[in-house]
Design a protein around this motif. Sequence first.
Motif, PDB file in Angstrom:
ATOM      1  N   GLY A 144      -0.339  -1.686  40.110  1.00  8.38           N
ATOM      2  CA  GLY A 144      -0.746  -0.299  39.938  1.00  8.38           C
ATOM      3  C   GLY A 144      -0.466   0.542  41.166  1.00  8.38           C
ATOM      4  O   GLY A 144      -0.150   0.029  42.245  1.00  8.38           O
ATOM      5  N   LYS A 145      -0.590   1.848  41.015  1.00  3.24           N
ATOM      6  CA  LYS A 145      -0.347   2.790  42.098  1.00  3.24           C
ATOM      7  C   LYS A 145      -1.495   3.784  42.196  1.00  3.24           C
ATOM      8  O   LYS A 145      -2.057   4.200  41.177  1.00  3.24           O
ATOM      9  N   ALA A 146      -1.807   4.168  43.414  1.00  5.91           N
ATOM     10  CA  ALA A 146      -2.731   5.273  43.654  1.00  5.91           C
ATOM     11  C   ALA A 146      -1.935   6.424  44.267  1.00  5.91           C
ATOM     12  O   ALA A 146      -1.111   6.203  45.161  1.00  5.91           O
ATOM     13  N   TYR A 147      -2.154   7.628  43.753  1.00  9.00           N
ATOM     14  CA  TYR A 147      -1.503   8.817  44.294  1.00  9.00           C
ATOM     15  C   TYR A 147      -2.588   9.794  44.737  1.00  9.00           C
ATOM     16  O   TYR A 147      -3.477  10.145  43.953  1.00  9.00           O
ATOM     17  N   GLU A 203       1.237   7.654  48.454  1.00 11.33           N
ATOM     18  CA  GLU A 203       1.202   6.532  47.508  1.00 11.33           C
ATOM     19  C   GLU A 203       0.535   5.345  48.182  1.00 11.33           C
ATOM     20  O   GLU A 203       0.882   4.983  49.298  1.00 11.33           O
ATOM     21  N   VAL A 204      -0.413   4.740  47.489  1.00 10.09           N
ATOM     22  CA  VAL A 204      -1.077   3.535  47.978  1.00 10.09           C
ATOM     23  C   VAL A 204      -0.859   2.424  46.956  1.00 10.09           C
ATOM     24  O   VAL A 204      -1.016   2.636  45.754  1.00 10.09           O
ATOM     25  N   ALA A 205      -0.468   1.253  47.452  1.00  7.55           N
ATOM     26  CA  ALA A 205      -0.245   0.098  46.580  1.00  7.55           C
ATOM     27  C   ALA A 205      -0.667  -1.158  47.332  1.00  7.55           C
ATOM     28  O   ALA A 205      -0.939  -1.110  48.541  1.00  7.55           O
ATOM     29  N   PHE A 206      -0.723  -2.269  46.628  1.00 10.14           N
ATOM     30  CA  PHE A 206      -1.038  -3.524  47.298  1.00 10.14           C
ATOM     31  C   PHE A 206       0.112  -3.911  48.214  1.00 10.14           C
ATOM     32  O   PHE A 206       1.288  -3.816  47.840  1.00 10.14           O
ATOM     33  N   ALA A 207      -0.211  -4.369  49.414  1.00 11.60           N
ATOM     34  CA  ALA A 207       0.782  -4.595  50.458  1.00 11.60           C
ATOM     35  C   ALA A 207       1.822  -5.627  50.063  1.00 11.60           C
ATOM     36  O   ALA A 207       3.016  -5.446  50.286  1.00 11.60           O
ATOM     37  N   LYS A 208       1.429  -6.730  49.478  1.00 14.05           N
ATOM     38  CA  LYS A 208       2.368  -7.793  49.130  1.00 14.05           C
ATOM     39  C   LYS A 208       3.375  -7.318  48.101  1.00 14.05           C
ATOM     40  O   LYS A 208       4.536  -7.699  48.128  1.00 14.05           O
ATOM     41  N   GLU A 209       2.947  -6.454  47.181  1.00 18.17           N
ATOM     42  CA  GLU A 209       3.860  -5.916  46.174  1.00 18.17           C
ATOM     43  C   GLU A 209       4.892  -5.007  46.821  1.00 18.17           C
ATOM     44  O   GLU A 209       6.066  -5.010  46.449  1.00 18.17           O
TER      45      GLU A 209
END
Length: 231
Positions: free
Chosen positions: A161-164, A216-222
């Motif tokens: 998923g993504k956070a904006y 944009e915020v996402a999980f680091a490993k992804e």
Amino acid sequence: MLIKKKKVVKKNIYEGGFLIWECTWDMLKFLHKEKIDFKNKNILELGCAHGLVGIKALLDKGEVVFQEFNKNVINHSLIPNLNKNLNLDIQKMNEESSCMQIKNEQVSFTIINTPWYNLNEKLKNENIKPFDFILGNEILYRWEQYLYILQILRTNLKKGGKAYIGTKSYYFGFEEGTGTNFFIDYVNNNSKLFNLTAKVIQSNRDKSVYSKDIIEVAFAKEEEEEEKKVA
């Protein structure tokens, strides 16, 4: 004679929810331009106020959770906007209620009246599934809220998923250390703790002393896996 300007917000009481802040319009343009697909997706709008971004997601056939801590804003801004844009007839949230769920053939959404520090518990109690998208506008002007925002993202953002977040580069008149770069540094400096990474994906100065940005915020490993694929 100097006239004291009325404050836009009052800490922990009223955070400007009756206004439509500038970055809301930038976020709506960004979502349209990038053709973000909300169909059959689960979306959370943090600090929703008028709920314009969440309403767009509903019109695009997504399922939305609107979070807002001020019940007056919910009753006098959010609900009237939902009624007008979606041809609904929702009644005001009563004083005892902190959650309202609407589901019919046309739309599916939930309104949650709680502050960020209590949101994870509330979402869990309501059995709300993780989100494909978490959206927020003008929510980064208090640095002490950054921890709660990251806790929400880590706990409720679906893998992939993504956070904006729409934000200004700097918020005049608020605490030092708020805005785009301060938040990005906070996220990336705590990546081991939250496994999240943040970056600016759109910036618009528009002849102003500050820029209006989309983070944009996402999980680091992804993020690391995506960079490897591009390379």
